[in-house]
Design a protein around this motif. Structure first.
Motif, PDB file in Angstrom:
ATOM      1  N   ILE A 191       0.708  -1.015   0.114  1.00  0.00           N
ATOM      2  CA  ILE A 191       0.238  -0.107   0.009  1.00  0.00           C
ATOM      3  C   ILE A 191       0.533   1.069   0.483  1.00  0.00           C
ATOM      4  O   ILE A 191       0.598   2.418  -0.304  1.00  0.00           O
ATOM      5  N   ASP A 192       2.389   1.116   0.642  1.00  0.00           N
ATOM      6  CA  ASP A 192       2.786   2.533   0.778  1.00  0.00           C
ATOM      7  C   ASP A 192       3.031   2.597  -1.147  1.00  0.00           C
ATOM      8  O   ASP A 192       2.930   3.698  -1.843  1.00  0.00           O
ATOM      9  N   ALA A 193       3.462   1.113  -1.826  1.00  0.00           N
ATOM     10  CA  ALA A 193       4.285   1.558  -3.360  1.00  0.00           C
ATOM     11  C   ALA A 193       2.610   1.993  -3.338  1.00  0.00           C
ATOM     12  O   ALA A 193       2.592   3.351  -4.636  1.00  0.00           O
ATOM     13  N   SER A 195       0.076   4.193  -2.865  1.00  0.00           N
ATOM     14  CA  SER A 195       0.390   5.718  -2.312  1.00  0.00           C
ATOM     15  C   SER A 195       1.216   6.085  -3.129  1.00  0.00           C
ATOM     16  O   SER A 195       0.798   7.707  -3.832  1.00  0.00           O
ATOM     17  N   HIS A 196       2.873   5.781  -3.260  1.00  0.00           N
ATOM     18  CA  HIS A 196       4.057   6.347  -4.053  1.00  0.00           C
ATOM     19  C   HIS A 196       3.084   6.403  -5.773  1.00  0.00           C
ATOM     20  O   HIS A 196       2.635   7.771  -5.960  1.00  0.00           O
ATOM     21  N   SER A 197       2.742   5.695  -5.944  1.00  0.00           N
ATOM     22  CA  SER A 197       2.293   6.183  -7.329  1.00  0.00           C
ATOM     23  C   SER A 197       0.715   7.068  -7.555  1.00  0.00           C
ATOM     24  O   SER A 197       0.468   7.657  -8.360  1.00  0.00           O
ATOM     25  N   VAL A 260      -1.100  12.684   2.047  1.00  0.00           N
ATOM     26  CA  VAL A 260      -0.827  11.665   2.462  1.00  0.00           C
ATOM     27  C   VAL A 260      -0.050  11.118   2.891  1.00  0.00           C
ATOM     28  O   VAL A 260      -0.065  11.196   4.103  1.00  0.00           O
ATOM     29  N   HIS A 261       1.424  11.203   2.819  1.00  0.00           N
ATOM     30  CA  HIS A 261       2.323  10.860   3.344  1.00  0.00           C
ATOM     31  C   HIS A 261       2.275  11.770   4.667  1.00  0.00           C
ATOM     32  O   HIS A 261       2.939  11.100   5.318  1.00  0.00           O
ATOM     33  N   SER A 262       2.666  12.840   4.531  1.00  0.00           N
ATOM     34  CA  SER A 262       2.313  13.803   5.599  1.00  0.00           C
ATOM     35  C   SER A 262       1.902  13.929   7.064  1.00  0.00           C
ATOM     36  O   SER A 262       1.919  13.703   8.039  1.00  0.00           O
ATOM     37  N   ASP A 274       2.488   1.523  10.944  1.00  0.00           N
ATOM     38  CA  ASP A 274       3.212   1.189   9.854  1.00  0.00           C
ATOM     39  C   ASP A 274       2.574   2.240   9.364  1.00  0.00           C
ATOM     40  O   ASP A 274       2.270   2.974   8.708  1.00  0.00           O
ATOM     41  N   HIS A 275       3.502   2.266   8.058  1.00  0.00           N
ATOM     42  CA  HIS A 275       4.176   4.133   8.056  1.00  0.00           C
ATOM     43  C   HIS A 275       2.805   3.355   6.184  1.00  0.00           C
ATOM     44  O   HIS A 275       2.576   4.025   6.248  1.00  0.00           O
ATOM     45  N   GLY A 276       3.299   2.252   5.512  1.00  0.00           N
ATOM     46  CA  GLY A 276       2.460   2.572   4.580  1.00  0.00           C
ATOM     47  C   GLY A 276       0.846   2.021   5.008  1.00  0.00           C
ATOM     48  O   GLY A 276       0.187   2.264   4.189  1.00  0.00           O
ATOM     49  N   ALA A 278      -0.344   3.385   7.460  1.00  0.00           N
ATOM     50  CA  ALA A 278      -0.679   4.997   7.536  1.00  0.00           C
ATOM     51  C   ALA A 278      -1.060   5.356   6.078  1.00  0.00           C
ATOM     52  O   ALA A 278      -2.510   6.087   6.201  1.00  0.00           O
ATOM     53  N   ASN A 279      -0.327   5.731   5.129  1.00  0.00           N
ATOM     54  CA  ASN A 279      -1.225   5.925   4.585  1.00  0.00           C
ATOM     55  C   ASN A 279      -2.535   5.464   3.724  1.00  0.00           C
ATOM     56  O   ASN A 279      -3.085   6.312   3.853  1.00  0.00           O
ATOM     57  N   GLY A 280      -2.040   3.902   3.698  1.00  0.00           N
ATOM     58  CA  GLY A 280      -4.072   3.566   3.107  1.00  0.00           C
ATOM     59  C   GLY A 280      -4.727   4.063   4.115  1.00  0.00           C
ATOM     60  O   GLY A 280      -6.312   3.755   3.533  1.00  0.00           O
TER      61      GLY A 280
HETATM   62 FE    FE Z   1       6.555   5.869   1.563  1.00  0.00          FE
END
Ligand code: FE
Ligand code: NAP
Length: 367
Positions: A191-193, A195-197, A260-262, A274-276, A278-280
């Motif tokens: 989900i982190d990946a 989110s990046h895209s 989203v990241h911030s 977890d980081h990803g 959190a974005n998800g």
């Molecule tokens: Fe990330």
């Protein structure tokens, strides 16, 4: 057509790619600092592959294996002190985004004396130890980005060192290292990946090349949704996710991330998400916010995942992430102060405080 694209990393992907390309290490230097986490690289074979190749090449090495998840500043200074003491001339890091990001800061701090309060100033000389990075999660894409994201306990959030000097020389991608990655870490990192895209496509800095990479990345991750939901990931799926996360890294290397990241950093710092993950937790509400002003951009993204509505996307994310953290309106009032202005300005639709509050509230079912 306006395009800027800079990607100086040699990417070598494939099963056994480290052993099959042992010569590539020779030009890196005489002695490496291996930077890694506490356990996983020794269990998944990446540590042995690297140390065997270095030994075969008659290259020395020292080991710094104390990198924690969401690495803090102190850990990077400790690693840099070891790099200096051991007089290493290059760095090899394997692990998730945490060891890779710590390695990047160590590559900087080993050669430049920077006091802690100037670490994120952006004022760096051009001296960095050369790096080889080996991702063993398929998420951050840190192996192809010029960023090192570190936890700053003083301000209770994450800060980013950004410099072209943080691009590694070589990234080795071998999906075999991920065969025993737990379900939760697999999902959170995928989900982190994603989110990046998604964020890359919804960034003001997107261009035709980054959109092409992001689209390919999103399609590949979506092809793994069912296998993730059914917990039936094969090595082929793992490879797709690793490929997609690398592409997504190339995207944010150009576009940066958005709110989203911030916004997610507070969920990691204060709720331990977890980081990803959190974005998800924030992605569906973020897509809805953009869709209200630019439905075309969101429909395009949804079609890449073969979905019609943001609600369909939300259902998938809800299944993958399970029960959500408890977040209150009081928590949110504190979090919005930590959202970085740069990330706000990077969104194709600029959100104000009320929009950001609403994204948080919607994500946690608050009115
Ligand atoms: Fe990330
Ligand atoms: P991580 O914190 O690096 O690793 C999470 C956990 O996974 C650790 O417990 C680790 O164990 C374990 N692990 C790693 N590889 C494994 C494997 N192959 N098999 C089994 N377990 C494995 O998690 P991450 O999500 O990859 O990285 C998150 C960090 O990256 C965050 O700090 C985030 O802010 C940052 N990030 C950076 C960028 C960038 O461009 N630089 C982009 C996005 C995110 P060990 O500790 O034992 O190794």
């Amino acid at each position: 057509m306006d395009i800027q694209f800079f990607m100086p990393v040699k990417v070598i992907m494939g099963f056994e790619c480290i052993r099959n390309n042992a010569d590539a290490f020779k030009e890196m230097g005489k002695k490496a600092l291996i930077v890694t986490g506490k356990h996983s690289s020794k269990a998944n074979g990446s540590f042995k592959d690297i140390t065997d190749v270095l030994t075969q090449n008659a290259q020395g090495y020292a080991v710094y294996d104390r990198v924690m998840s969401n690495p803090d500043i102190a850990c990077c200074y400790e690693g840099a002190a070891l790099a200096k003491k051991e007089q290493v001339d290059f760095i090899v890091a394997m692990g998730g985004g945490s060891p890779m990001d710590a390695a990047k800061a160590i590559a900087l701090l080993a050669l430049q004396d920077i006091p802690e309060d100037e670490l994120f100033s952006g004022r760096y000389k051009s001296d960095f130890l050369p790096m080889v990075l080996v991702p063993t999660t398929a998420g951050t894409g840190s192996e192809v980005t010029p960023y090192s994201v570190l936890t700053d306990h003083k301000i209770q959030t994450k800060m980013t060192i950004s410099s072209p000097g943080l691009f590694p020389k070589i990234a080795f991608l071998d999906a075999r290292y991920m065969e025993n990655l737990s379900y939760d870490i697999t999902v959170n990192t995928a989900i982190d990946a994603l989110s990046h895209s998604l964020e890359g496509m919804l960034s003001k800095k997107a261009n035709a090349v980054t959109d092409m990479l992001a689209s390919e990345s999103i399609r590949n991750i979506a092809l793994c949704f069912d296998a993730m939901k059914n917990k039936s990931l094969t090595l082929e799926h793992r490879e797709k996710l690793l490929y997609a996360s690398m592409l997504a890294g190339m995207v944010i290397a150009q576009t940066g991330t958005t709110i989203v990241h911030s916004m997610g950093y507070s969920l990691t710092y204060f709720k331990g998400a977890d980081h990803g993950r959190a974005n998800g937790l924030l992605l569906p509400a973020f897509l809805e916010f953009i869709a209200a002003s630019d439905s075309k951009a969101i429909n395009n993204i949804l079609s890449l995942m073969k979905l019609k509505t943001v609600d369909e996307f939300r259902t998938i994310i809800d299944i993958l992430l399970g029960e959500k953290e408890q977040v209150t309106s009081h928590d949110i009032a504190g979090y919005i102060k930590k959202v970085k202005q740069k990330s706000i300005e990077n969104c194709i639709i600029t959100p104000d405080d009320e929009d950001i509050t609403n994204i948080y509230k919607k994500s946690f079912g608050l009115k």
